[in-house]
Design a protein around this motif. Sequence first.
Motif, PDB file in Angstrom:
ATOM      1  N   UNK A 479       0.844  -1.196   0.000  1.00 23.40           N
ATOM      2  CA  UNK A 479       0.000   0.000   0.000  1.00 23.40           C
ATOM      3  C   UNK A 479       0.876   1.241   0.000  1.00 23.40           C
ATOM      4  N   UNK A 480       0.475   2.228  -0.764  1.00 20.84           N
ATOM      5  CA  UNK A 480       1.128   3.533  -0.794  1.00 20.84           C
ATOM      6  C   UNK A 480       0.226   4.521  -0.066  1.00 20.84           C
ATOM      7  N   UNK A 481       0.774   5.206   0.926  1.00 22.35           N
ATOM      8  CA  UNK A 481       0.092   6.321   1.565  1.00 22.35           C
ATOM      9  C   UNK A 481       0.735   7.595   1.050  1.00 22.35           C
ATOM     10  N   UNK A 482      -0.056   8.452   0.437  1.00 18.66           N
ATOM     11  CA  UNK A 482       0.465   9.688  -0.155  1.00 18.66           C
ATOM     12  C   UNK A 482      -0.360  10.867   0.312  1.00 18.66           C
ATOM     13  N   UNK A 509      -4.248  10.641   1.546  1.00 20.71           N
ATOM     14  CA  UNK A 509      -4.728  11.039   2.868  1.00 20.71           C
ATOM     15  C   UNK A 509      -4.517  12.530   3.067  1.00 20.71           C
ATOM     16  N   UNK A 510      -5.579  13.210   3.477  1.00 16.30           N
ATOM     17  CA  UNK A 510      -5.457  14.634   3.772  1.00 16.30           C
ATOM     18  C   UNK A 510      -6.696  15.393   3.356  1.00 16.30           C
ATOM     19  N   UNK A 511      -6.696  16.694   3.547  1.00 15.20           N
ATOM     20  CA  UNK A 511      -7.850  17.511   3.155  1.00 15.20           C
ATOM     21  C   UNK A 511      -8.159  17.356   1.668  1.00 15.20           C
ATOM     22  N   UNK A 512      -9.448  17.231   1.365  1.00 18.50           N
ATOM     23  CA  UNK A 512      -9.917  17.094  -0.020  1.00 18.50           C
ATOM     24  C   UNK A 512      -9.397  15.822  -0.687  1.00 18.50           C
ATOM     25  N   UNK A 513      -8.988  14.831   0.112  1.00 20.20           N
ATOM     26  CA  UNK A 513      -8.526  13.544  -0.411  1.00 20.20           C
ATOM     27  C   UNK A 513      -9.580  12.475  -0.118  1.00 20.20           C
ATOM     28  N   UNK A 514      -9.509  11.332  -0.819  1.00 17.94           N
ATOM     29  CA  UNK A 514     -10.474  10.260  -0.540  1.00 17.94           C
ATOM     30  C   UNK A 514     -10.428   9.766   0.902  1.00 17.94           C
ATOM     31  N   UNK A 515      -9.236   9.875   1.522  1.00 21.24           N
ATOM     32  CA  UNK A 515      -9.076   9.416   2.897  1.00 21.24           C
ATOM     33  C   UNK A 515      -8.669  10.589   3.781  1.00 21.24           C
ATOM     34  N   UNK A 517      -7.558  11.491   7.981  1.00 19.13           N
ATOM     35  CA  UNK A 517      -7.268  10.875   9.274  1.00 19.13           C
ATOM     36  C   UNK A 517      -7.937  11.683  10.370  1.00 19.13           C
ATOM     37  N   UNK A 518      -8.364  10.981  11.386  1.00 12.42           N
ATOM     38  CA  UNK A 518      -9.212  11.539  12.437  1.00 12.42           C
ATOM     39  C   UNK A 518      -8.592  12.782  13.073  1.00 12.42           C
ATOM     40  N   UNK A 519      -7.291  12.744  13.327  1.00 16.28           N
ATOM     41  CA  UNK A 519      -6.654  13.842  14.052  1.00 16.28           C
ATOM     42  C   UNK A 519      -5.911  14.816  13.151  1.00 16.28           C
ATOM     43  N   UNK A 520      -5.865  14.556  11.849  1.00 17.95           N
ATOM     44  CA  UNK A 520      -5.185  15.454  10.935  1.00 17.95           C
ATOM     45  C   UNK A 520      -3.691  15.552  11.152  1.00 17.95           C
ATOM     46  N   UNK A 521      -3.100  14.494  11.709  1.00 19.84           N
ATOM     47  CA  UNK A 521      -1.676  14.554  12.069  1.00 19.84           C
ATOM     48  C   UNK A 521      -0.844  13.494  11.355  1.00 19.84           C
ATOM     49  N   UNK A 522      -1.429  12.825  10.350  1.00 18.76           N
ATOM     50  CA  UNK A 522      -0.719  11.678   9.786  1.00 18.76           C
ATOM     51  C   UNK A 522       0.596  12.086   9.141  1.00 18.76           C
ATOM     52  N   UNK A 523       0.625  13.233   8.448  1.00 19.19           N
ATOM     53  CA  UNK A 523       1.851  13.635   7.747  1.00 19.19           C
ATOM     54  C   UNK A 523       2.989  13.874   8.734  1.00 19.19           C
ATOM     55  N   UNK A 524       2.689  14.556   9.843  1.00 22.87           N
ATOM     56  CA  UNK A 524       3.722  14.789  10.854  1.00 22.87           C
ATOM     57  C   UNK A 524       4.151  13.475  11.503  1.00 22.87           C
ATOM     58  N   UNK A 525       3.181  12.612  11.799  1.00 21.48           N
ATOM     59  CA  UNK A 525       3.490  11.318  12.413  1.00 21.48           C
ATOM     60  C   UNK A 525       4.361  10.473  11.498  1.00 21.48           C
ATOM     61  N   UNK A 526       4.084  10.511  10.203  1.00 24.11           N
ATOM     62  CA  UNK A 526       4.806   9.685   9.246  1.00 24.11           C
ATOM     63  C   UNK A 526       6.045  10.368   8.665  1.00 24.11           C
ATOM     64  N   UNK A 527       6.251  11.639   8.965  1.00 29.61           N
ATOM     65  CA  UNK A 527       7.456  12.330   8.515  1.00 29.61           C
ATOM     66  C   UNK A 527       7.482  12.610   7.030  1.00 29.61           C
TER      67      UNK A 527
END
Length: 575
Positions: A479-482, A509-515, A517-527
């Motif tokens: 799976x690719x998370x982008x 994943x993110x605003x205006x994306x199909x997915x 995340x509940x807390x809006x922090x996935x990008x920071x969490x994933x670096x």
Amino acid sequence: MTTSTGQIDVLVVGAGPTGLACAILLGRAGIRTHVVARHTGTATHPKAHVVNARSMEILRQWGLSAAVAEAALPPDRGLGMGWMTRMAGRELGRLMVDDDPQALHAALNDSSEILRSCPQDVLEPLLLKAATASSNVTVEFSTEVLTADQDGEGVTTRARVVRDGGERLFRSAYVIAADGARSTIRRHLGIANDEFQATAHMIGVHFTADLADYQSERPFLLWWIVNPDTQGVFIALDGRHRWTYLFGYDPTRNMPTDFTGERCARIVRDAVGAPGLDVRVHGVFPWRMETAIAHRFRDRRVFLAGDAAHRFPPTGGFGMNTGIQDAHNLAWKLAHVLRGTAGEGLLDTYESERRPVAVTNALQSKANAEGLAPTGALLADPESLRAVEDEESAEGEVLRAAIAAAIPAQRDQALFNGQTFGYLYESAAIVDDGTEAPVSSVSVYRPTARPGARAPHLWLTGPDGDHVALVDATGDGFAVLAGPRGDAWEGAAAVVRERYEIDVAVLRVGPDCPWTDKDGEWAALYGVGAAGCVLIRPDGHVGMRHADEPGDATGVLCAAVAQILARETSPLTVG
């Protein structure tokens, strides 16, 4: 009489949790899998019981976590560990998860699942049902493997049918030896063990008795018993009637057969402190507490997994979980090699990834067992505990105070999220991005998406509005998370699918994306930035991370997949 089977893709030897986990995973991948076991059926003794949160995540992917949770000890009846002179006696101290708000928050939020206590004799039938639900999987009990001989094309395994003495020959491309601590296949291959501690001899008593009267204000999973007559631990199996009591014995003074049901019932009554207790003993299980790691987890076409590869003391509950996670690491690799979508070199990464984890878990389990000594539990000298129940003596007061002071040091046996989730793989199937990962302790997990780490847990809302965990969304494949500006990775994934003939899911994943995340922090969490991505392997570990769109997303993703699947020889480094 000798009978032979047709060609099998994978022969799994052993139908415990590790072997059945292998069968489930291989069956889901479309691999023809046959399981043989010398026992007549699934476990009849509770044996292991801890199913940690990482294993529960894996079971969730198979649709089993809800059934395991339903069959497990209710969480409110297993919130910690207590030390007492006897179950009906004086409490000496306790360790409770809900006394540590930070640890409790982590237990509830580091994963979509929580640790469950589900005895092995309850868990195995659930795993067996899931394995045999696949048309790709068959399971054969009462069949004892004798030898496994390899050639360049496969493995010929010879077995004896227990009920009639007939001989069976199995021909398979690969063999997974999940045949336990005394593994016949490991011995047949001449694979030695590293021993880290001397063996202790133990008895496990599975019994039923109504102990509800002794449990008020004491929601313990483990009850450590400390008195001159017996030292051991009660394990609550259902929170009231069903129990295991474990204790050590001296093999120079007793044989396992000396521990009859009647004698074990007396020992249980001593440990409870209730001479007239009605105790029904269902089974007495002698075993050796030991720490050992096989020198090799692979011998050409044969792989060791579970107790055949590693044995730990039960302190911490990592034995069965390490085996299930061995299966999770190995099965997808075998499936890709058998389908021709990966090179043989991918199979070398099983040992390089899983053996260090086994060593870490072994050493920590050993440390946990040794750390119990100051509390007087398990293998203490009975004479040293002579005064522990004497309420009038100064010696007893000092001894109880010393035991109470030693209990906080046992924290790593009760709180181990860092050990559960914090390990990182290093191998040719991981694309190093040159970053340093935060270091988890045994108790504290520090999430990271550095390549090699288990992809940190996320709650996601999907295109249809469903609220799901990341492990639900990624499934069994790559799976690719982008991020929101990660269009290039979608095109790259399409090329990977065609070029390498593998499934690759893409989650934007993110605003205006199909997915989202509940807390809006996935990008920071994933670096990663808005144009970055991570590639998650079928076992849920990060295989590659790129913080931003590199200008040639297709080239980067293709190179990463090629390296992971051993379809190129030169390593790739993503900066």
